[in-house]
Design a protein around this motif. Structure first.
Motif, mmCIF file in Angstrom:
data_model
loop_
_atom_site.group_PDB
_atom_site.id
_atom_site.type_symbol
_atom_site.label_atom_id
_atom_site.label_comp_id
_atom_site.label_asym_id
_atom_site.label_seq_id
_atom_site.Cartn_x
_atom_site.Cartn_y
_atom_site.Cartn_z
ATOM 1 N N PHE A 68 0.814 -1.203 0.000
ATOM 2 C CA PHE A 68 0.000 0.000 0.000
ATOM 3 C C PHE A 68 0.851 1.257 0.000
ATOM 4 O O PHE A 68 2.024 1.252 0.404
ATOM 5 C CB PHE A 68 -0.958 0.004 1.206
ATOM 6 C CG PHE A 68 -0.271 0.023 2.547
ATOM 7 C CD1 PHE A 68 0.033 -1.164 3.189
ATOM 8 C CD2 PHE A 68 0.047 1.223 3.172
ATOM 9 C CE1 PHE A 68 0.652 -1.154 4.430
ATOM 10 C CE2 PHE A 68 0.681 1.242 4.408
ATOM 11 C CZ PHE A 68 0.980 0.051 5.043
ATOM 12 N N ALA A 69 0.274 2.334 -0.473
ATOM 13 C CA ALA A 69 0.928 3.643 -0.465
ATOM 14 C C ALA A 69 -0.146 4.714 -0.362
ATOM 15 O O ALA A 69 -1.238 4.559 -0.896
ATOM 16 C CB ALA A 69 1.776 3.863 -1.717
ATOM 17 N N LYS A 129 7.318 -3.108 -4.403
ATOM 18 C CA LYS A 129 6.026 -2.717 -4.971
ATOM 19 C C LYS A 129 5.451 -1.511 -4.238
ATOM 20 O O LYS A 129 4.902 -0.587 -4.855
ATOM 21 C CB LYS A 129 5.049 -3.902 -4.895
ATOM 22 C CG LYS A 129 3.648 -3.633 -5.469
ATOM 23 C CD LYS A 129 3.699 -3.389 -6.966
ATOM 24 C CE LYS A 129 2.338 -3.040 -7.541
ATOM 25 N NZ LYS A 129 1.501 -4.208 -7.819
ATOM 26 N N GLU A 130 5.572 -1.502 -2.914
ATOM 27 C CA GLU A 130 4.961 -0.411 -2.156
ATOM 28 C C GLU A 130 5.658 0.915 -2.427
ATOM 29 O O GLU A 130 4.993 1.956 -2.490
ATOM 30 C CB GLU A 130 4.923 -0.729 -0.651
ATOM 31 C CG GLU A 130 6.266 -0.911 0.030
ATOM 32 C CD GLU A 130 6.802 -2.336 -0.076
ATOM 33 O OE1 GLU A 130 6.351 -3.111 -0.949
ATOM 34 O OE2 GLU A 130 7.680 -2.663 0.755
ATOM 35 N N GLU A 131 6.977 0.880 -2.620
ATOM 36 C CA GLU A 131 7.690 2.108 -2.965
ATOM 37 C C GLU A 131 7.347 2.548 -4.391
ATOM 38 O O GLU A 131 7.223 3.732 -4.678
ATOM 39 C CB GLU A 131 9.197 1.923 -2.812
ATOM 40 C CG GLU A 131 9.660 1.812 -1.366
ATOM 41 C CD GLU A 131 11.138 1.485 -1.266
ATOM 42 O OE1 GLU A 131 11.533 0.384 -1.722
ATOM 43 O OE2 GLU A 131 11.901 2.316 -0.763
ATOM 44 N N LYS A 166 4.506 2.095 -5.812
ATOM 45 C CA LYS A 166 3.166 2.672 -5.743
ATOM 46 C C LYS A 166 3.224 4.122 -5.262
ATOM 47 O O LYS A 166 2.471 4.972 -5.735
ATOM 48 C CB LYS A 166 2.277 1.832 -4.809
ATOM 49 C CG LYS A 166 1.841 0.510 -5.441
ATOM 50 C CD LYS A 166 0.991 -0.312 -4.501
ATOM 51 C CE LYS A 166 -0.387 0.275 -4.294
ATOM 52 N NZ LYS A 166 -1.252 0.131 -5.491
ATOM 53 N N LEU A 167 4.121 4.403 -4.310
ATOM 54 C CA LEU A 167 4.239 5.774 -3.821
ATOM 55 C C LEU A 167 4.743 6.698 -4.925
ATOM 56 O O LEU A 167 4.248 7.821 -5.086
ATOM 57 C CB LEU A 167 5.152 5.830 -2.604
ATOM 58 C CG LEU A 167 5.242 7.203 -1.925
ATOM 59 C CD1 LEU A 167 3.857 7.717 -1.519
ATOM 60 C CD2 LEU A 167 6.163 7.147 -0.715
#
Lengths: 150, 108
Positions: free
Chosen positions: A114-115, B86-88, B90-91
């Motif tokens: 998540f982000a 993946k989370e980075e 997405k940011l």
């Protein structure tokens, strides 16, 4: 000022849905109680149904994980938009009134990446696992997306 | 895309790839830009229905780099420097969404 452009694809077509490999009876009762949730799950199944790899085991597991995530979403929250990431994960996206954004990608192993971007200086990212209890970090991220900004 | 702009997934790199494709559009009119999107769309079998325009400063402001790559088109560039997780990613995609202007293709 040089500028660059990224092409965006056609929206996925609504080709109906299949409920193969999901807990049909349990899910049907939940969906009957919540029309908006029903729409969300249908969106996920449409993504899976339109995938050229829908017979692939990983794709099927990803769809199942996404449906499990959708079914655990707190009912009081706005319904997210769902889409497919280029790597095949299912993304759930929330957008606030003032441009706040929160996004969760679900993979076949129930991993939630998540982000959130709530302002130019207020951001977060992380990983959670979808288990029996809905992750508090995800709940907080969704809530922050819809906080009123002065 | 949604009514509020491009979705972050539109900017994410494909699996096992550390870059995304974009087209340099400076100096071009709208009528010249849309066919560029069709060149990219041809690979996926889909025409361009919308595009997300970002300035060079906007891209570098997200920690990414622009690398010229004239295949399949002289204006094609690769945007590199994506983080591994993946989370980075997405940011970074959310940051790009904030900097991007969504343009919908006019119906003809």
């Amino acid at each position: 000022m040089p500028a660059y452009s990224a092409t965006l694809d056609t929206p996925l077509l609504d080709v109906g849905f299949s409920q193969e490999a999901v807990r049909v009876a349990e899910i049907e009762s939940l969906l009957a109680a919540s029309p908006r949730l029903d729409d969300l799950v249908n969106d996920i199944l449409d993504l899976w149904d339109s995938s050229s790899l829908r017979q692939d085991d990983t794709v099927r597991k990803t769809a199942n994980a996404a449906i499990s995530f959708a079914l655990q979403l707190p009912r009081s929250f706005p319904v997210p938009e769902v889409s497919l990431d280029p790597d095949g994960e299912v993304s759930f996206d929330w957008t606030g009134r003032d441009g706040q954004r929160f996004s969760v990608s679900v993979n076949a192993a129930n991993r939630l990446a998540f982000a959130g971007r709530f302002s130019a200086t207020s951001k977060l990212h992380g990983v959670e696992q979808l288990l029996e209890v809905f992750p508090q970090e995800i709940t907080r991220g969704i809530r922050r997306t819809f906080e009123y900004r002065r | 895309m949604n009514s509020k702009g491009p979705k972050p997934g539109a900017f994410l790199p494909a699996k096992a790839k550390a870059q995304i494709s974009m087209m340099a559009i400076d100096g071009l009119d709208d009528i010249e830009i849309w066919p560029l999107g069709d060149v990219v769309g041809e690979v996926r079998g889909r025409p361009a229905v919308a595009r997300a325009d970002v300035s060079a400063d906007g891209i570098s402001g997200c920690g990414l780099s622009i690398v010229a790559d004239p295949e399949p088109h002289p204006r094609h560039v690769n945007v590199t420097g994506w983080p591994a997780s993946k989370e980075e990613q997405k940011l970074v995609a959310l940051d790009l969404c904030d900097r991007a202007v969504l343009q919908r293709r006019p119906a003809n």
